[in-house]
Scaffold this motif. Structure first.
Motif, PDB file in Angstrom:
ATOM      1  N   LYS A   1      14.893   3.199   3.242  1.00  0.00           N
ATOM      2  CA  LYS A   1      14.090   3.065   4.459  1.00  0.00           C
ATOM      3  C   LYS A   1      12.875   2.195   4.186  1.00  0.00           C
ATOM      4  N   TYR A   2      12.690   1.146   5.001  1.00  0.00           N
ATOM      5  CA  TYR A   2      11.574   0.218   4.826  1.00  0.00           C
ATOM      6  C   TYR A   2      10.762   0.147   6.122  1.00  0.00           C
ATOM      7  N   ALA A   3       9.449   0.057   5.977  1.00  0.00           N
ATOM      8  CA  ALA A   3       8.578  -0.220   7.119  1.00  0.00           C
ATOM      9  C   ALA A   3       8.462  -1.735   7.271  1.00  0.00           C
ATOM     10  N   PHE A   4       8.612  -2.230   8.490  1.00  0.00           N
ATOM     11  CA  PHE A   4       8.477  -3.672   8.711  1.00  0.00           C
ATOM     12  C   PHE A   4       7.258  -4.005   9.574  1.00  0.00           C
ATOM     13  N   THR A   5       6.574  -2.994  10.085  1.00  0.00           N
ATOM     14  CA  THR A   5       5.346  -3.207  10.838  1.00  0.00           C
ATOM     15  C   THR A   5       4.486  -1.965  10.704  1.00  0.00           C
ATOM     16  N   SER A   6       3.168  -2.136  10.780  1.00  0.00           N
ATOM     17  CA  SER A   6       2.260  -0.995  10.633  1.00  0.00           C
ATOM     18  C   SER A   6       2.099  -0.222  11.925  1.00  0.00           C
ATOM     19  N   VAL A   7       2.359  -0.863  13.054  1.00  0.00           N
ATOM     20  CA  VAL A   7       2.240  -0.224  14.366  1.00  0.00           C
ATOM     21  C   VAL A   7       3.627  -0.146  14.994  1.00  0.00           C
ATOM     22  N   PRO A   8       4.024   0.997  15.533  1.00  0.00           N
ATOM     23  CA  PRO A   8       5.353   1.105  16.143  1.00  0.00           C
ATOM     24  C   PRO A   8       5.569   0.038  17.211  1.00  0.00           C
ATOM     25  N   LEU A   9       6.778  -0.504  17.235  1.00  0.00           N
ATOM     26  CA  LEU A   9       7.107  -1.628  18.097  1.00  0.00           C
ATOM     27  C   LEU A   9       8.274  -1.266  19.008  1.00  0.00           C
ATOM     28  N   PHE A  10       8.119  -1.559  20.317  1.00  0.00           N
ATOM     29  CA  PHE A  10       9.265  -1.491  21.213  1.00  0.00           C
ATOM     30  C   PHE A  10      10.133  -2.721  20.904  1.00  0.00           C
ATOM     31  N   VAL A  11      11.265  -2.511  20.272  1.00  0.00           N
ATOM     32  CA  VAL A  11      12.076  -3.622  19.783  1.00  0.00           C
ATOM     33  C   VAL A  11      12.990  -4.124  20.887  1.00  0.00           C
TER      34      VAL A  11
END
Length: 927
Positions: A645-655
């Motif tokens: 599991k990797y984080a790709f952004t520090s703030v949650p994103l509506f993808v």
């Protein structure tokens, strides 16, 4: 006739990118691969009175999509699309899931053009059609119903807001965040474009660092684009520059096109409500030249080889050509059928600048014409098919040209192989088709989906010989449905990278079940379910009562992975959503993977995920398909056995979507989304080079054998492939995976299918069908000549077996017997009952049986004039005659050879009508 494949035409501006939770028109992307539309839908389709370029199908928020069909239909009308459902032509261009073609007509799939395109049905991979009206809501749709605006006070909104707060809270938790795995990423906001509800993106990849994004505000009330912004990045998406001043601050742009043969060349179209102009760039969008147009462009078609040659289809149904990339235009022809124009095919057409087109006449018919782009005058046009054809039936694809002619309510289909004379397509005599779609023309063979008179939501799959004339049944009752734009989707999928492997969803007693074939449809079997589930518990699933079933829809949106995917650079690896049970379910959805071409399967997720191939297929990346904001993705280096599991952004994103393919050489992916439901577009550049420790060496690879239930010979070959060892975190090269050993097998029964006119009894025996006389040769067979008499078997096309039963099953040469003429008919080239006095009337004489070269023909026009011919050769293109006087004339055709004769009569009335009354077998034109 349509092409059934989910593809998009060469140079088309891309595919939809959804803005989660907002009503959004389609946003389109061209990301390193051409995208082809089906011929009866998408941009380029007729939309009623032409006043502006067509608006792309709106991609609605998932909550709205789940309200199919009434509320979605209302939303579509509100989007001012102007699309009116109507009767589809019987002949459709199309294709198999997943495969992309070039050189299709403007606005076509991928299906790009095939009978069906769209089937791209499968894209090769992917054809699929499912009726949403009758479809139970899927897990995705249930989740989507919660994706409403945060401010509406609903329970779903509170749930969504809670998920957002929890993700933000987790991202701020110092201890956990400090220890989690992270990918290198940067985020860029398209500031000032928060109101824009359309976007078009171009990233060519191929080691280019340039990304272009066109965002637009489409006003539903005005029915036009009122604002636009053009952005450009030169560092793979780390930063972007706004280029509105370079294209003109008052210029409103509507579409972005990319030259498929030279992706440095860009075309931008202005919105026709403001002006009709084109902006051209030759330096990947850095600078532009603006040219005024005297017509309004609806779609463009770029030449597959010559980068400066372009065809433009206008809103008033005229076809223009340019040989200098749009700087100057020349009118070629008027009254062109939408999407029915094609560039020449290299190696088949003599001139590179030849154009195939379907031209409509003023009286409601169509003709197939060809001409060169600079020489398209009346005297230089050619008609390869003498008779009138059905409107929207011309399909030019690979080695084949298809047309359809309907007479007396019965459709007949014709094919030209490698530009030879047209021949009528032969289906089994009992077949009464009401719809036909060409799925694929790959590997010198045609796959066609035919809907019989008694079928509604299923099609029968037929496969042809090399010339595309004789078709045999491969599978009955393959599930079909209609897409949002009314296109037909056939649930058939071709696995990429290994020839001969197809998956199909077949309707059996009101249940939909998934089958697989390893020999192009000769043999089919159910999929064996995994032995254990995701938690390691045993799965009790006994064939044939229980099996694995898969959703076979590939994504029309390059920003999502689709429900099934495979890659030619990762042969044998297939990822798909589905379920275990007695039939395919639309509610119980999990994700499964096969590492050996579909022989065995494993469950990797118990919810729906988007799964993409990283690093040429050596690794997998997954992201949960959800309306909630996310900040993590999962990566696997061992074909889904385990995930990091990797984080790709520090703030949650509506993808809204992710773009992987274009950046595979640079190990970069781009994630598109929004930090809130009403914020600017956020473009997150994710650099995954850091997760690869080194480049792969020889020791990092292993081999695997392709098997079919333990049988090592597949399509007449033993194949051994190589792939990266599971767990090796090294970077692959482009050609690192593939075949390392391929050797032919001895021909066995499984390498042969039943020839046309024969049916299989038992496992391998082919016997003549009740309607077929194997002793009757073709009417082209002349006395004294020889013909190949079938043994009832034909080797599967592209099968490479040798020796063994090959000689036994090969057709044998025999002398042609003489035959008396039978089944004589007289028709006109346009099929009409009306003709004008003083004008040429062209008659065609048809004969079902007899020796064409040794049969004398006489035609009496009924006005005291008659003509005679020694054989059929001089009259293949028709016999012309001009009636000088008004009246009713009886036209009589007489055919005779030394074994017998036949007669056909008709009546002709002037000055307004031409009437034929002849007796002829079922399926022949009646006049």
């Amino acid at each position: 006739m349509e092409v059934a494949r989910t593809e998009r035409p060469t140079g088309w501006p891309g595919a939809p990118l959804a803005r989660t939770g907002l009503l959004l028109l389609s946003t389109w992307v061209l990301a390193g691969a051409e995208i082809t539309w089906g011929a009866t839908s998408g941009p380029g389709s007729p939309t009623g009175p032409a006043s502006r370029p067509p608006v792309l199908l709106p991609l609605l928020p998932r909550a709205v999509e789940s309200q199919w069909p009434e509320k979605l239909a209302t939303a579509r009308r509100g989007a001012a699309l102007g699309h009116q459902p109507g009767r589809e032509p019987l002949l459709h261009p199309g294709g198999i899931s997943g495969r992309k073609k070039q050189g299709e007509a403007g606005g076509l799939s991928p299906a790009g053009a095939r009978w069906g395109q769209d089937i791209l049905a499968t894209g090769k991979p992917g054809i699929s059609r499912r009726s949403r009206r009758a479809q139970p809501p899927s897990a995705l749709e249930r989740e989507d119903t919660r994706a409403t605006a945060l401010s509406d006070g609903s329970k779903g909104s509170r749930h969504l807001a809670k998920g957002l707060r929890e993700e933000v809270k987790a991202s701020r938790a110092g201890g956990a965040a400090a220890e989690e795995l992270r990918l290198t990423s940067t985020s860029f906001a398209l500031t000032g474009d928060s109101a824009h509800n359309q976007a078009m993106v171009h990233w060519s990849g191929h080691n280019s660092s340039v990304i272009l994004i066109l965002t637009k505000l489409y006003d539903f009330n005005l029915g036009s684009v009122t604002e636009s912004s053009l952005w450009r990045s030169t560092d793979y998406g780390t930063t972007y520059e706004k280029l509105n001043d370079k294209v003109g601050l008052k210029t409103v742009l509507s579409y972005l096109y990319v030259n498929p043969t030279n992706k440095r060349k860009i075309m931008l179209l202005s919105d026709p409500e403001m002006e009709s102009s084109i902006l051209i760039s030759s330096d990947e969008g850095a600078t532009y030249q603006k040219y005024r147009l005297t017509f309004y462009i609806q779609s463009l078609l770029f030449h597959p080889k010559q980068e400066d040659w372009v065809l433009a289809y206008s809103l008033d149904q005229k076809l223009y050509s340019s040989m200098d990339f749009g700087r100057h235009w020349q009118l070629m022809h008027e009254r062109i059928t939408p999407n029915r124009f094609y560039w020449s095919v290299a190696g088949l057409d003599k001139e590179a600048d030849l154009v195939h087109m379907e031209v409509r006449t003023t009286d409601g018919y169509a003709h197939y014409l060809t001409c060169r782009i600079q020489e398209c005058a009346e005297t230089t046009r050619s008609g390869p098919f003498a008779r009138s054809i059905d409107i929207s039936s011309l399909v030019v694809q690979d080695e084949y040209i298809f047309i359809q002619v309907t007479t007396g309510g019965r459709a007949s289909y014709y094919v030209s192989y490698r530009r030879e004379a047209f021949a009528q397509i032969k289906l089994p005599k009992y077949s009464l088709p009401k719809d036909m779609h060409i799925i694929s023309t790959d590997e010198n063979q045609v796959f066609a989906a035919v809907q019989e008179w008694n079928q509604n939501d299923t099609y029968n799959l037929y496969i042809s010989d090399t010339r595309g004339i004789y078709f045999t049944l491969a599978m009955e009752n393959i599930k079909s449905s209609r897409g949002l734009m009314g296109n037909i989707i056939i649930e058939l999928y071709e696995v990429a990278g290994i020839k001969g492997i197809f998956l199909a969803n077949k309707k059996v007693d009101d249940q939909v079940k998934t089958y697989i074939t390893y020999n192009k449809g000769r043999d089919w079997r159910l999929l064996q379910a995994p032995d254990v589930d995701l938690r390691g518990s045993p799965v009790h699933c006994l064939l044939p009562f229980c099996s694995l079933h898969l959703h076979l829809q590939t994504s029309e949106n390059p920003y999502s992975s689709g429900r099934i995917s495979s890659k030619a650079t990762a042969p044998g690896l297939v990822v798909a959503t589905g379920n275990i049970g007695p039939e395919l379910s639309y509610t119980d959805i999990s994700v499964f993977i096969s590492s050996d071409g579909g022989n065995t399967w494993r469950q990797i997720f118990d919810e729906e995920y988007n799964v993409w191939f990283l690093d040429w297929g050596g690794a997998l990346v997954a992201m949960k398909h959800t309306p909630l904001p996310v900040r993590h993705l999962w990566v696997s280096f061992n074909e889904g056995h385990s995930w990091d599991k990797y984080a790709f952004t520090s703030v949650p994103l509506f993808v809204d979507g992710a773009l992987v393919e274009a950046g595979v050489e640079n190990q970069i992916m781009t994630v598109f989304g929004h930090f809130s439901l009403r914020s600017e577009w956020q473009l997150v550049k994710v650099d995954y080079k850091s997760i690869f420790s080194r480049h792969c060496t020889k020791e990092d690879y292993q081999t695997w054998h392709l098997l079919n239930q333990g049988e090592p010979c597949v399509m007449g070959e033993r194949k051994i492939f190589k792939k990266r060892k599971p767990g090796a975190q090294c970077a692959l090269s482009r050609d690192s995976s593939g075949t390392v050993v391929s050797e032919p097998c001895v021909c066995a029964d499984s390498d042969f299918e039943c020839d046309y006119g024969y049916e299989r009894h038992g496992e391998s025996q082919c016997v003549p069908a009740f309607w077929y006389n194997p002793a009757s040769p073709s009417k082209d067979c002349s006395l004294g000549q020889s013909y190949l008499n079938s043994t009832g078997y034909r080797r599967i096309v592209s099968n490479n077996c040798t020796d063994g039963l090959r000689e036994k099953y090969t057709a044998k040469a025999q002398l042609c017997p003489g035959k008396a003429p039978r089944g004589l008919h007289v028709v006109t080239t346009d099929g009409r009952l009306v003709a004008e006095q003083g004008h040429n009337a062209t008659f065609i004489i048809l004969m079902e049986e007899g020796d064409l070269q040794r049969t004398n023909i006489q035609l009496d026009f009924g006005d005291g004039i008659a003509v005679s011919y020694a054989n059929f050769s001089p009259i293949e293109d028709g016999i012309k005659h001009v009636y000088k006087n008004a009246g009713i004339f009886q036209v009589t055709a007489y055919a005779e050879n030394n074994l017998g004769s036949d007669t056909a009569k008709a009546q002709r009335r002037f000055p307004t009508a031409l009437v034929f009354n002849t007796n002829k077998p079922r399926g022949q034109p009646s006049f």
